[in-house]
Design a protein around this motif. Structure first.
Motif, PDB file in Angstrom:
ATOM      1  N   ASP A   3      47.707 -28.299 -42.102  1.00 45.10           N
ATOM      2  CA  ASP A   3      48.118 -27.139 -41.310  1.00 45.10           C
ATOM      3  C   ASP A   3      47.033 -26.062 -41.282  1.00 45.10           C
ATOM      4  OD1 ASP A   3      50.502 -28.214 -40.563  1.00 45.10           O
ATOM      5  OD2 ASP A   3      51.732 -27.113 -42.000  1.00 45.10           O
ATOM      6  N   SER A   4      46.330 -25.889 -42.393  1.00 49.67           N
ATOM      7  CA  SER A   4      45.266 -24.868 -42.424  1.00 49.67           C
ATOM      8  C   SER A   4      44.126 -25.248 -41.484  1.00 49.67           C
ATOM      9  CB  SER A   4      44.741 -24.690 -43.854  1.00 49.67           C
ATOM     10  OG  SER A   4      44.153 -25.890 -44.336  1.00 49.67           O
ATOM     11  N   GLN A   5      43.804 -26.552 -41.407  1.00 50.15           N
ATOM     12  CA  GLN A   5      42.764 -27.002 -40.479  1.00 50.15           C
ATOM     13  C   GLN A   5      43.210 -26.809 -39.034  1.00 50.15           C
ATOM     14  OE1 GLN A   5      42.364 -30.999 -42.042  1.00 50.15           O
ATOM     15  NE2 GLN A   5      40.400 -30.516 -43.002  1.00 50.15           N
ATOM     16  N   LYS A   6      44.499 -27.074 -38.783  1.00 47.59           N
ATOM     17  CA  LYS A   6      45.029 -26.875 -37.432  1.00 47.59           C
ATOM     18  C   LYS A   6      44.973 -25.399 -37.037  1.00 47.59           C
ATOM     19  CE  LYS A   6      48.089 -30.926 -37.573  1.00 47.59           C
ATOM     20  NZ  LYS A   6      49.493 -31.398 -37.608  1.00 47.59           N
ATOM     21  N   LYS A   7      45.257 -24.519 -37.981  1.00 44.52           N
ATOM     22  CA  LYS A   7      45.204 -23.090 -37.699  1.00 44.52           C
ATOM     23  C   LYS A   7      43.769 -22.646 -37.396  1.00 44.52           C
ATOM     24  CE  LYS A   7      49.293 -21.835 -40.398  1.00 44.52           C
ATOM     25  NZ  LYS A   7      49.817 -21.199 -41.633  1.00 44.52           N
ATOM     26  N   GLU A   8      42.811 -23.244 -38.125  1.00 48.24           N
ATOM     27  CA  GLU A   8      41.408 -22.912 -37.861  1.00 48.24           C
ATOM     28  C   GLU A   8      41.013 -23.368 -36.463  1.00 48.24           C
ATOM     29  OE1 GLU A   8      36.926 -23.630 -39.669  1.00 48.24           O
ATOM     30  OE2 GLU A   8      38.672 -24.180 -40.864  1.00 48.24           O
ATOM     31  N   ILE A   9      41.439 -24.584 -36.063  1.00 46.28           N
ATOM     32  CA  ILE A   9      41.154 -25.078 -34.719  1.00 46.28           C
ATOM     33  C   ILE A   9      41.818 -24.178 -33.682  1.00 46.28           C
ATOM     34  CG2 ILE A   9      41.596 -26.982 -33.101  1.00 46.28           C
ATOM     35  CD1 ILE A   9      41.245 -28.898 -35.491  1.00 46.28           C
ATOM     36  N   GLN A  10      43.042 -23.738 -33.962  1.00 50.65           N
ATOM     37  CA  GLN A  10      43.754 -22.836 -33.045  1.00 50.65           C
ATOM     38  C   GLN A  10      42.933 -21.557 -32.820  1.00 50.65           C
ATOM     39  OE1 GLN A  10      47.252 -20.798 -34.580  1.00 50.65           O
ATOM     40  NE2 GLN A  10      48.401 -21.311 -32.711  1.00 50.65           N
ATOM     41  N   MET A  11      42.388 -20.990 -33.893  1.00 47.68           N
ATOM     42  CA  MET A  11      41.588 -19.771 -33.782  1.00 47.68           C
ATOM     43  C   MET A  11      40.279 -20.030 -33.043  1.00 47.68           C
ATOM     44  SD  MET A  11      42.173 -18.181 -37.595  1.00 47.68           S
ATOM     45  CE  MET A  11      41.000 -16.871 -37.321  1.00 47.68           C
ATOM     46  N   LEU A  12      39.630 -21.164 -33.354  1.00 47.90           N
ATOM     47  CA  LEU A  12      38.389 -21.511 -32.667  1.00 47.90           C
ATOM     48  C   LEU A  12      38.624 -21.742 -31.182  1.00 47.90           C
ATOM     49  CD1 LEU A  12      36.789 -23.954 -35.277  1.00 47.90           C
ATOM     50  CD2 LEU A  12      35.874 -21.742 -34.587  1.00 47.90           C
ATOM     51  N   LEU A  13      39.770 -22.339 -30.856  1.00 48.24           N
ATOM     52  CA  LEU A  13      40.099 -22.597 -29.453  1.00 48.24           C
ATOM     53  C   LEU A  13      40.270 -21.282 -28.696  1.00 48.24           C
ATOM     54  CD1 LEU A  13      40.751 -24.672 -27.253  1.00 48.24           C
ATOM     55  CD2 LEU A  13      43.126 -24.633 -28.018  1.00 48.24           C
ATOM     56  N   TRP A  54      43.792 -33.639 -32.331  1.00 52.02           N
ATOM     57  CA  TRP A  54      43.294 -32.468 -33.049  1.00 52.02           C
ATOM     58  C   TRP A  54      41.798 -32.612 -33.339  1.00 52.02           C
ATOM     59  CZ3 TRP A  54      45.385 -27.853 -33.712  1.00 52.02           C
ATOM     60  CH2 TRP A  54      46.759 -27.705 -33.663  1.00 52.02           C
ATOM     61  N   ARG A  55      41.411 -33.816 -33.792  1.00 52.95           N
ATOM     62  CA  ARG A  55      39.996 -34.046 -34.099  1.00 52.95           C
ATOM     63  C   ARG A  55      39.141 -33.974 -32.834  1.00 52.95           C
ATOM     64  NH1 ARG A  55      42.181 -37.267 -38.420  1.00 52.95           N
ATOM     65  NH2 ARG A  55      42.660 -39.004 -37.024  1.00 52.95           N
ATOM     66  N   ASN A  56      39.659 -34.498 -31.714  1.00 49.15           N
ATOM     67  CA  ASN A  56      38.935 -34.471 -30.450  1.00 49.15           C
ATOM     68  C   ASN A  56      38.678 -33.030 -30.006  1.00 49.15           C
ATOM     69  OD1 ASN A  56      37.846 -35.231 -27.908  1.00 49.15           O
ATOM     70  ND2 ASN A  56      39.870 -35.090 -26.972  1.00 49.15           N
ATOM     71  N   VAL A  57      39.739 -32.226 -30.044  1.00 46.32           N
ATOM     72  CA  VAL A  57      39.598 -30.819 -29.648  1.00 46.32           C
ATOM     73  C   VAL A  57      38.667 -30.094 -30.622  1.00 46.32           C
ATOM     74  CG1 VAL A  57      40.799 -28.621 -29.353  1.00 46.32           C
ATOM     75  CG2 VAL A  57      41.855 -30.743 -28.528  1.00 46.32           C
TER      76      VAL A  57
END
Length: 287
Positions: A3-13, A54-57
């Motif tokens: 979940d923390s990695q997903k949140k980081e991707i969300q912020m980067l996006l 998630w990894r692709n994005v």
């Protein structure tokens, strides 16, 4: 994918999208990513999104499972940014020589993420003219299916001419074959005074242009003239700056930093690997 990695991707996006004029244009620049996926990531509706997606994005917007690499404003970083700012504000053209692993691509990505109307294109040996133009349009978030080379060029020029202070960053230009490198002349001529251009490469580009001029090869004198008859070089990262990078990224032991510096050979990728290795070793000792 935690979940923390997903949140980081969300912020980067979110940051990635903000560099484009609209969300739809940002989505168009992402490969194999639907609008629904982007919307769901931003809204926190993650149940239907696979780890592969998630990894692709994440890969396309700068996420690393090793954690976010923290930037340190070295003299080289500030120098590259200075010329990019100048090129963007005054529609100037520069050619910068940065050693392999000297941070040119990292800096270009950072600059693109923090400025409007900046388009970073990473060049490759396999590019032909059409692929080169396709990559520029892709960076702009534009579809180019079915267009020929002339139509693609006109589309690029039309878009940039309408924008305020656009900048093209052509990274690793030394990899381009001659027929594609010549396109720089066309782009320069069509956008003179309307768009900044920064070419970045290793010392090989300098040698290639100088050799081409001596041999009177087609286009080389024209390219050299258009970059102001000068290549701008950076000095390289100092021992003190390597230490700052290590500390900013979680390694503060003086002996380890000294070892990383002795092994880095002017390549900041080796610093990143050295930091990663030191962190892994520390975790294993603590286990």
């Amino acid at each position: 994918m935690t979940d923390s990695q997903k949140k980081e991707i969300q912020m980067l996006l979110k940051t990635y999208i903000e560099q484009y004029p609209s969300q739809s244009k940002a989505i168009a620049s992402l490969k194999n990513v639907s609008e629904a996926t982007v919307i769901n990531i931003r809204k926190g509706i993650w149940e239907s999104i696979s780890d592969d997606m998630w990894r692709n994005v994440g890969k396309q917007i700068g996420f690393s499972a090793k954690g976010t690499w923290k930037m340190v404003e070295t003299v080289d970083f500030k120098t590259i940014v200075h010329y990019m700012e100048d090129a963007q504000e005054y529609s100037n053209v520069f050619a910068m020589i940065v050693p392999s692993g000297g941070g040119k691509t990292f800096t270009a990505r950072w600059f693109q993420a923090n400025r409007q109307n900046v388009y970073h294109i990473e060049c490759s040996e396999y590019f032909n003219r059409k692929e080169f133009l396709r990559k520029i349009l892709e960076a702009m978030g534009k579809e180019n299916v079915g267009l020929n080379v002339s139509e693609m060029m006109e589309m690029i020029v039309s878009i940039l001419m309408r924008q305020e202070n656009p900048l093209l960053i052509l990274d690793e230009v030394d990899k381009l074959p001659d027929p594609v490198l010549y396109f720089f002349i066309t782009i320069y001529n069509k956008l003179y005074g309307k768009c900044g251009i920064v070419m970045m490469a290793t010392e090989f580009l300098n040698k290639r242009i100088m050799r081409g001029r001596r041999m009177n090869k087609k286009g080389y004198a024209e390219i050299f003239s258009r970059i102001g008859r000068k290549f701008i070089s950076v000095r390289g990262t100092t021992k003190e700056e390597v230490a700052e990078i290590c500390k900013a990224n979680g390694v503060s032991d003086a002996q380890i930093i000294h070892s990383i510096y002795n092994e880095y050979e002017g390549d900041l990728r080796r610093v990143e690997r050295g930091v990663h290795k030191a962190k892994v070793r520390k975790l294993k000792k603590a286990a």
